[in-house]
Motif scaffolding. Sequence first.
Motif, PDB file in Angstrom:
ATOM      1  N   ASP A  68       0.827  -1.207   0.000  1.00 49.34           N
ATOM      2  CA  ASP A  68       0.000   0.000   0.000  1.00 49.34           C
ATOM      3  C   ASP A  68       0.863   1.259   0.000  1.00 49.34           C
ATOM      4  OD1 ASP A  68      -2.210  -1.634   0.058  1.00 49.34           O
ATOM      5  OD2 ASP A  68      -2.624  -1.340   2.194  1.00 49.34           O
ATOM      6  N   ARG A  69       1.918   1.225   0.798  1.00 50.59           N
ATOM      7  CA  ARG A  69       2.824   2.380   0.864  1.00 50.59           C
ATOM      8  C   ARG A  69       3.479   2.637  -0.494  1.00 50.59           C
ATOM      9  NH1 ARG A  69       8.646   2.488   3.992  1.00 50.59           N
ATOM     10  NH2 ARG A  69       9.321   4.548   3.235  1.00 50.59           N
ATOM     11  N   ALA A  70       3.962   1.569  -1.117  1.00 52.22           N
ATOM     12  CA  ALA A  70       4.621   1.711  -2.417  1.00 52.22           C
ATOM     13  C   ALA A  70       3.640   2.177  -3.484  1.00 52.22           C
ATOM     14  CB  ALA A  70       5.256   0.385  -2.819  1.00 52.22           C
ATOM     15  N   SER A  71       2.447   1.608  -3.464  1.00 52.76           N
ATOM     16  CA  SER A  71       1.436   1.988  -4.441  1.00 52.76           C
ATOM     17  C   SER A  71       1.097   3.468  -4.340  1.00 52.76           C
ATOM     18  CB  SER A  71       0.175   1.144  -4.229  1.00 52.76           C
ATOM     19  OG  SER A  71      -0.862   1.545  -5.100  1.00 52.76           O
ATOM     20  N   LYS A  72       0.980   3.959  -3.111  1.00 53.32           N
ATOM     21  CA  LYS A  72       0.652   5.367  -2.897  1.00 53.32           C
ATOM     22  C   LYS A  72       1.789   6.275  -3.341  1.00 53.32           C
ATOM     23  CE  LYS A  72      -0.876   8.563   0.723  1.00 53.32           C
ATOM     24  NZ  LYS A  72      -1.243   8.687   2.165  1.00 53.32           N
ATOM     25  N   GLU A  73       3.017   5.903  -3.001  1.00 56.16           N
ATOM     26  CA  GLU A  73       4.167   6.751  -3.331  1.00 56.16           C
ATOM     27  C   GLU A  73       4.485   6.768  -4.815  1.00 56.16           C
ATOM     28  OE1 GLU A  73       7.713   6.250  -1.064  1.00 56.16           O
ATOM     29  OE2 GLU A  73       6.661   6.220   0.860  1.00 56.16           O
ATOM     30  N   PHE A  74       4.242   5.632  -5.483  1.00 60.12           N
ATOM     31  CA  PHE A  74       4.654   5.520  -6.878  1.00 60.12           C
ATOM     32  C   PHE A  74       3.485   5.526  -7.851  1.00 60.12           C
ATOM     33  CE2 PHE A  74       7.938   2.851  -4.491  1.00 60.12           C
ATOM     34  CZ  PHE A  74       8.729   3.962  -4.241  1.00 60.12           C
ATOM     35  N   ASP A  75       2.350   6.107  -7.395  1.00 55.02           N
ATOM     36  CA  ASP A  75       1.179   6.250  -8.257  1.00 55.02           C
ATOM     37  C   ASP A  75       0.795   4.915  -8.889  1.00 55.02           C
ATOM     38  OD1 ASP A  75      -0.891   7.579  -9.550  1.00 55.02           O
ATOM     39  OD2 ASP A  75       0.343   8.094 -11.292  1.00 55.02           O
ATOM     40  N   GLY A  76       0.768   3.884  -8.058  1.00 53.96           N
ATOM     41  CA  GLY A  76       0.604   2.547  -8.585  1.00 53.96           C
ATOM     42  C   GLY A  76      -0.801   1.984  -8.525  1.00 53.96           C
ATOM     43  N   VAL A 288       8.557  -3.609   5.236  1.00 48.55           N
ATOM     44  CA  VAL A 288       9.783  -2.930   4.804  1.00 48.55           C
ATOM     45  C   VAL A 288      10.431  -3.684   3.645  1.00 48.55           C
ATOM     46  CG1 VAL A 288      12.096  -2.193   5.486  1.00 48.55           C
ATOM     47  CG2 VAL A 288      10.179  -1.933   7.075  1.00 48.55           C
ATOM     48  N   GLY A 289      10.517  -5.009   3.777  1.00 46.41           N
ATOM     49  CA  GLY A 289      11.112  -5.811   2.720  1.00 46.41           C
ATOM     50  C   GLY A 289      10.339  -5.707   1.418  1.00 46.41           C
ATOM     51  N   VAL A 290       9.019  -5.760   1.509  1.00 44.44           N
ATOM     52  CA  VAL A 290       8.176  -5.663   0.314  1.00 44.44           C
ATOM     53  C   VAL A 290       8.291  -4.272  -0.317  1.00 44.44           C
ATOM     54  CG1 VAL A 290       5.776  -5.629  -0.486  1.00 44.44           C
ATOM     55  CG2 VAL A 290       6.579  -7.468   1.018  1.00 44.44           C
ATOM     56  N   TYR A 291       8.256  -3.246   0.529  1.00 47.74           N
ATOM     57  CA  TYR A 291       8.399  -1.879   0.017  1.00 47.74           C
ATOM     58  C   TYR A 291       9.749  -1.696  -0.679  1.00 47.74           C
ATOM     59  CZ  TYR A 291       9.273   3.119  -0.117  1.00 47.74           C
ATOM     60  OH  TYR A 291       9.604   4.389  -0.551  1.00 47.74           O
ATOM     61  N   ASP A 292      10.819  -2.164  -0.051  1.00 48.57           N
ATOM     62  CA  ASP A 292      12.155  -2.018  -0.636  1.00 48.57           C
ATOM     63  C   ASP A 292      12.220  -2.667  -2.010  1.00 48.57           C
ATOM     64  OD1 ASP A 292      13.041  -0.703   1.620  1.00 48.57           O
ATOM     65  OD2 ASP A 292      14.183  -2.404   2.418  1.00 48.57           O
ATOM     66  N   PHE A 293      11.605  -3.844  -2.134  1.00 47.93           N
ATOM     67  CA  PHE A 293      11.610  -4.558  -3.413  1.00 47.93           C
ATOM     68  C   PHE A 293      10.848  -3.777  -4.487  1.00 47.93           C
ATOM     69  CE2 PHE A 293       9.125  -7.711  -6.001  1.00 47.93           C
ATOM     70  CZ  PHE A 293      10.138  -7.959  -6.925  1.00 47.93           C
ATOM     71  N   ILE A 294       9.644  -3.345  -4.144  1.00 44.00           N
ATOM     72  CA  ILE A 294       8.838  -2.612  -5.127  1.00 44.00           C
ATOM     73  C   ILE A 294       9.535  -1.320  -5.538  1.00 44.00           C
ATOM     74  CG2 ILE A 294       6.631  -1.447  -5.537  1.00 44.00           C
ATOM     75  CD1 ILE A 294       5.377  -3.492  -3.574  1.00 44.00           C
TER      76      ILE A 294
END
Length: 350
Positions: A68-76, A288-294
């Motif tokens: 969710d964090r990655a999706s929000k930050e990277f317009d995903g 954290v691991g999932v976010y780092d990967f994305i």
Amino acid sequence: MRRVAKLSAACIATAALALSATACGSTSSENDKSSSSGDGKGVKIGLAFDVGGRGDHSFNDSAARGTDRASKEFDGSVKELTAKSSDTEADREQRLSDLADAGYNPIVAVGYAYATSVDKVAAKYPKTSFGIVDSVVKAKNADSITFTEEQGSYLAGVAAALKTKTKHVGFIGGVDVPLIKKFQAGYAQGVKDTNPKIKVDVQYLSHGSDTSGFASPDKGKEAAQGMLDNGADIVYSAAGSSGNGAIEAVNGKKGAWAIGVDSDQYNIPGLAKYKNSILTSVVKNVDVGVYDFIKSVHDGKPLTGNNVYSLAKNGVSLATSGGFIGDIQPKLDAAKKKIVDGSVKVKTTP
């Protein structure tokens, strides 16, 4: 505006708890979840959950937070599919292939059960980046996101040994597999290193390819109740959503404590009425691991190989919410220091 439609393909017995409802269906493709941030033109994330899926208040939810964090930050945009306890290897391969065929990149497989599937499917889609949580795979286009669960569990064992009044504690594992054995081994070692006279009961809810032990709160409750009836006053569960049942059982006995896992379960809304019985949680920063990967895929430099999130790197930790371990924090800090500096070697098998 962020749009979220919550559905899950796993049917979970949660009648004993006031948890989030999940839909039941025959196939994961009929019961998925899609979400987007902004116009959704950024990274397209495929998320293959383990049994229990989003809403398990534990392992899967931690992976979801990172996504969710990655999706929000990277317009995903995100496509989620959830495993069932009846899944075959073919089902897991199909789930990952469906995401790859639909153009999702990266694809995150949550759980060790996807290991063989990731290796097979990644070879067929060399231009797609795959991440897998809790297992090490050989695929060159895959990031193995692993943790030193035994180290965090060791600290939980120290806490249990210092807090038990009956000198009797318990451990409940979801499935009798090497990954969960790491939790058991670290916990038991932490207990025994602190006080070798303390008794440690151990029970697993399922075995081998039967993953129902990760999604059976009723079984978790029954196992914990049995331990409490036999004199244990602290129960640590590494069992996915089954641990929710164990927490409920502990909450029903005065003076008993539960130790949560993966997420800081004291702060999980669905477990709020039991939070004063949650001594601490062994937090595994899957998010954290999932976010780092994305993020690495978004940045054009996909992570590959085995990336280990250890105690020294704060990949695992003990939650302090509720303040219940404040009085023993100096001893916990001392135990952590010994692990980090190598003077204590934590076992990965019982």
